[in-house]
Design a protein around this motif. Structure first.
Motif, PDB file in Angstrom:
ATOM      1  N   PHE A  13       0.821  -1.213   0.000  1.00 12.83           N
ATOM      2  CA  PHE A  13       0.000   0.000   0.000  1.00 12.83           C
ATOM      3  C   PHE A  13       0.858   1.267   0.000  1.00 12.83           C
ATOM      4  O   PHE A  13       2.007   1.263   0.431  1.00 12.83           O
ATOM      5  CB  PHE A  13      -0.921   0.019   1.232  1.00 12.83           C
ATOM      6  CG  PHE A  13      -2.016  -1.007   1.150  1.00 12.83           C
ATOM      7  CD1 PHE A  13      -3.210  -0.724   0.497  1.00 12.83           C
ATOM      8  CD2 PHE A  13      -1.838  -2.273   1.684  1.00 12.83           C
ATOM      9  CE1 PHE A  13      -4.211  -1.674   0.397  1.00 12.83           C
ATOM     10  CE2 PHE A  13      -2.839  -3.232   1.597  1.00 12.83           C
ATOM     11  CZ  PHE A  13      -4.026  -2.926   0.949  1.00 12.83           C
ATOM     12  N   GLN A  64      -5.521  -9.358   7.451  1.00 12.96           N
ATOM     13  CA  GLN A  64      -6.112  -8.082   7.872  1.00 12.96           C
ATOM     14  C   GLN A  64      -6.046  -7.843   9.370  1.00 12.96           C
ATOM     15  O   GLN A  64      -6.784  -7.001   9.890  1.00 12.96           O
ATOM     16  CB  GLN A  64      -7.552  -7.946   7.361  1.00 12.96           C
ATOM     17  CG  GLN A  64      -7.627  -8.110   5.842  1.00 12.96           C
ATOM     18  CD  GLN A  64      -8.841  -7.461   5.220  1.00 12.96           C
ATOM     19  OE1 GLN A  64      -9.741  -7.011   5.917  1.00 12.96           O
ATOM     20  NE2 GLN A  64      -8.872  -7.372   3.901  1.00 12.96           N
ATOM     21  N   VAL A  85       0.903   4.139   9.357  1.00 11.25           N
ATOM     22  CA  VAL A  85      -0.338   4.737   8.862  1.00 11.25           C
ATOM     23  C   VAL A  85      -0.414   6.224   9.197  1.00 11.25           C
ATOM     24  O   VAL A  85       0.156   6.668  10.195  1.00 11.25           O
ATOM     25  CB  VAL A  85      -1.557   3.975   9.407  1.00 11.25           C
ATOM     26  CG1 VAL A  85      -1.476   2.513   9.009  1.00 11.25           C
ATOM     27  CG2 VAL A  85      -1.659   4.104  10.927  1.00 11.25           C
TER      28      VAL A  85
ATOM     29  N   GLU B  50      -5.512   7.072   0.794  1.00 11.93           N
ATOM     30  CA  GLU B  50      -5.598   5.658   0.414  1.00 11.93           C
ATOM     31  C   GLU B  50      -5.931   4.847   1.663  1.00 11.93           C
ATOM     32  O   GLU B  50      -5.578   5.244   2.768  1.00 11.93           O
ATOM     33  CB  GLU B  50      -4.242   5.216  -0.160  1.00 11.93           C
ATOM     34  CG  GLU B  50      -4.193   3.746  -0.560  1.00 11.93           C
ATOM     35  CD  GLU B  50      -2.911   3.400  -1.335  1.00 11.93           C
ATOM     36  OE1 GLU B  50      -2.358   4.271  -2.039  1.00 11.93           O
ATOM     37  OE2 GLU B  50      -2.469   2.234  -1.235  1.00 11.93           O
ATOM     38  N   HIS B  51      -6.609   3.714   1.510  1.00 10.83           N
ATOM     39  CA  HIS B  51      -6.861   2.851   2.658  1.00 10.83           C
ATOM     40  C   HIS B  51      -6.823   1.390   2.244  1.00 10.83           C
ATOM     41  O   HIS B  51      -6.699   1.072   1.057  1.00 10.83           O
ATOM     42  CB  HIS B  51      -8.186   3.204   3.333  1.00 10.83           C
ATOM     43  CG  HIS B  51      -9.408   2.650   2.656  1.00 10.83           C
ATOM     44  ND1 HIS B  51      -9.703   2.868   1.332  1.00 10.83           N
ATOM     45  CD2 HIS B  51     -10.405   1.875   3.137  1.00 10.83           C
ATOM     46  CE1 HIS B  51     -10.834   2.250   1.028  1.00 10.83           C
ATOM     47  NE2 HIS B  51     -11.284   1.633   2.101  1.00 10.83           N
ATOM     48  N   PHE B  52      -6.911   0.525   3.248  1.00 15.85           N
ATOM     49  CA  PHE B  52      -6.896  -0.934   3.038  1.00 15.85           C
ATOM     50  C   PHE B  52      -8.329  -1.403   3.296  1.00 15.85           C
ATOM     51  O   PHE B  52      -8.720  -1.571   4.456  1.00 15.85           O
ATOM     52  CB  PHE B  52      -5.904  -1.551   4.027  1.00 15.85           C
ATOM     53  CG  PHE B  52      -5.694  -3.038   3.922  1.00 15.85           C
ATOM     54  CD1 PHE B  52      -6.459  -3.845   3.081  1.00 15.85           C
ATOM     55  CD2 PHE B  52      -4.700  -3.638   4.676  1.00 15.85           C
ATOM     56  CE1 PHE B  52      -6.246  -5.213   3.003  1.00 15.85           C
ATOM     57  CE2 PHE B  52      -4.476  -5.009   4.614  1.00 15.85           C
ATOM     58  CZ  PHE B  52      -5.258  -5.793   3.777  1.00 15.85           C
ATOM     59  N   PRO B  53      -9.123  -1.563   2.238  1.00 13.35           N
ATOM     60  CA  PRO B  53     -10.538  -1.900   2.430  1.00 13.35           C
ATOM     61  C   PRO B  53     -10.702  -3.180   3.254  1.00 13.35           C
ATOM     62  O   PRO B  53      -9.961  -4.142   3.067  1.00 13.35           O
ATOM     63  CB  PRO B  53     -11.051  -2.102   1.001  1.00 13.35           C
ATOM     64  CG  PRO B  53     -10.104  -1.341   0.136  1.00 13.35           C
ATOM     65  CD  PRO B  53      -8.759  -1.460   0.814  1.00 13.35           C
ATOM     66  N   GLY B  54     -11.643  -3.160   4.147  1.00 10.47           N
ATOM     67  CA  GLY B  54     -11.874  -4.331   4.988  1.00 10.47           C
ATOM     68  C   GLY B  54     -11.115  -4.226   6.300  1.00 10.47           C
ATOM     69  O   GLY B  54     -11.703  -4.159   7.368  1.00 10.47           O
ATOM     70  N   MET B  55      -9.791  -4.144   6.208  1.00  7.57           N
ATOM     71  CA  MET B  55      -9.014  -4.045   7.452  1.00  7.57           C
ATOM     72  C   MET B  55      -9.299  -2.727   8.156  1.00  7.57           C
ATOM     73  O   MET B  55      -9.385  -2.674   9.383  1.00  7.57           O
ATOM     74  CB  MET B  55      -7.518  -4.177   7.169  1.00  7.57           C
ATOM     75  CG  MET B  55      -6.706  -4.083   8.455  1.00  7.57           C
ATOM     76  SD  MET B  55      -4.966  -4.473   8.242  1.00  7.57           S
ATOM     77  CE  MET B  55      -4.351  -4.030   9.876  1.00  7.57           C
ATOM     78  N   ALA B 119      -5.329   2.581  12.237  1.00  8.42           N
ATOM     79  CA  ALA B 119      -6.206   2.323  11.086  1.00  8.42           C
ATOM     80  C   ALA B 119      -5.411   2.528   9.795  1.00  8.42           C
ATOM     81  O   ALA B 119      -4.733   3.548   9.634  1.00  8.42           O
ATOM     82  CB  ALA B 119      -7.415   3.252  11.123  1.00  8.42           C
ATOM     83  N   PRO B 120      -5.472   1.548   8.879  1.00 12.32           N
ATOM     84  CA  PRO B 120      -4.632   1.635   7.676  1.00 12.32           C
ATOM     85  C   PRO B 120      -5.151   2.631   6.624  1.00 12.32           C
ATOM     86  O   PRO B 120      -5.802   2.262   5.655  1.00 12.32           O
ATOM     87  CB  PRO B 120      -4.602   0.193   7.155  1.00 12.32           C
ATOM     88  CG  PRO B 120      -5.820  -0.452   7.708  1.00 12.32           C
ATOM     89  CD  PRO B 120      -6.164   0.253   8.986  1.00 12.32           C
ATOM     90  N   PHE B 121      -4.827   3.894   6.904  1.00 17.37           N
ATOM     91  CA  PHE B 121      -5.028   4.991   5.952  1.00 17.37           C
ATOM     92  C   PHE B 121      -3.664   5.615   5.694  1.00 17.37           C
ATOM     93  O   PHE B 121      -2.811   5.653   6.598  1.00 17.37           O
ATOM     94  CB  PHE B 121      -5.880   6.111   6.567  1.00 17.37           C
ATOM     95  CG  PHE B 121      -7.310   5.776   6.832  1.00 17.37           C
ATOM     96  CD1 PHE B 121      -8.254   5.789   5.816  1.00 17.37           C
ATOM     97  CD2 PHE B 121      -7.727   5.507   8.122  1.00 17.37           C
ATOM     98  CE1 PHE B 121      -9.594   5.521   6.080  1.00 17.37           C
ATOM     99  CE2 PHE B 121      -9.058   5.234   8.392  1.00 17.37           C
ATOM    100  CZ  PHE B 121      -9.989   5.235   7.373  1.00 17.37           C
TER     101      PHE B 121
END
Lengths: 88, 156
Positions: A13, A64, A85, B50-55, B119-121
């Protein structure tokens, strides 16, 4: 997949995704491998991939959930690798 | 309630939803984060999130569960936007309804602090010339870590 290997998918990512020019890949590892071995194996590709073990702070998630290099992997696990993050 | 969305949100509607959490609610605290014109660098013209959808959703739900276990809160609502944002746009909303203000204040700040470090943003700052990924701040990690040392602060 041979009997002694597992297959995992690896996702990247943000800055890492751009630097590696890769969203996602699939790789085989020996059964009993951990998340850190994903990074070590990929870092051996050299170039931008070296940063996976180069001391740059990275976060790892397995299926996840936040994980550590020592987190054991099972067949078909999803490993995500990303920079610290910065939301909010 | 957790929502990850490209669309803007109506903070007044979110506040009203918290008011509707029942007659036991006596204190609502809300936080709204906006896009600022200077971040890691000056002359920021906008952001890309951007993010990690779901997680992302799972992590924020877990943060809300932690807050619920720690303080007596009746409802928590979190909205985080993704994609392209302009200066002064709303990025994030955290609202907490409780019986008493202490629980609402603490839970709201806890949720926001934990979101920023778990939170994965990822934010990319867009400049008039060029763009760059924002680096995580040590101060954000310290802000989140302070909650680890405060297990006896339930009184208001």
């Amino acid at each position: 997949m041979t009997a002694s290997n597992i297959t995992v998918s690896v996702r990247f990512f943000a800055r890492l995704r751009e630097a590696l020019d890769t969203d996602q890949l699939s790789m085989e590892l020996p059964t009993g491998s951990n998340a850190g071995q994903v990074l070590e194996t990929l870092a051996r590709r050299g170039g931008e991939w070296s940063q996976l073990t180069g001391g740059t702070p990275l976060m790892i998630a397995v299926n996840q959930a936040m994980a550590r290099p020592s987190t054991p992997l099972n067949n078909n696990d999803e490993v995500a690798v990303f920079p610290p993050v910065t939301g909010g | 309630m957790v929502s990850i969305q490209p669309e803007d949100f109506d903070a007044a509607a979110e506040y009203q939803a918290l008011r509707d959490s029942g007659a036991g609610t006596g204190a609502i605290v809300t936080f709204t984060g906006l896009v600022r014109d200077s971040g890691d660098k000056p002359d920021v013209r906008g952001l890309y999130l951007e993010h990690f959808p779901g997680m992302t959703e799972a992590v924020i739900e877990d943060v809300i569960q932690q807050a619920t276990a720690r303080w007596d809160i009746r409802e928590a609502r979190v909205i985080h936007r993704i994609g392209h944002l302009e200066l002064s746009d709303q990025i994030v909303f955290v609202g907490v309804a409780s019986a008493h203000r202490g629980d609402s204040f603490r839970a709201c700040q806890f949720i926001m602090d934990a979101l920023k470090t778990s939170a994965p943003f990822w934010k990319k700052e867009l400049m008039s010339e060029g763009e760059h990924w924002v680096e995580q701040k040590a101060s954000d990690r310290q802000q989140a870590d302070q909650w680890l040392d405060q297990d006896s602060d339930r009184e208001s």
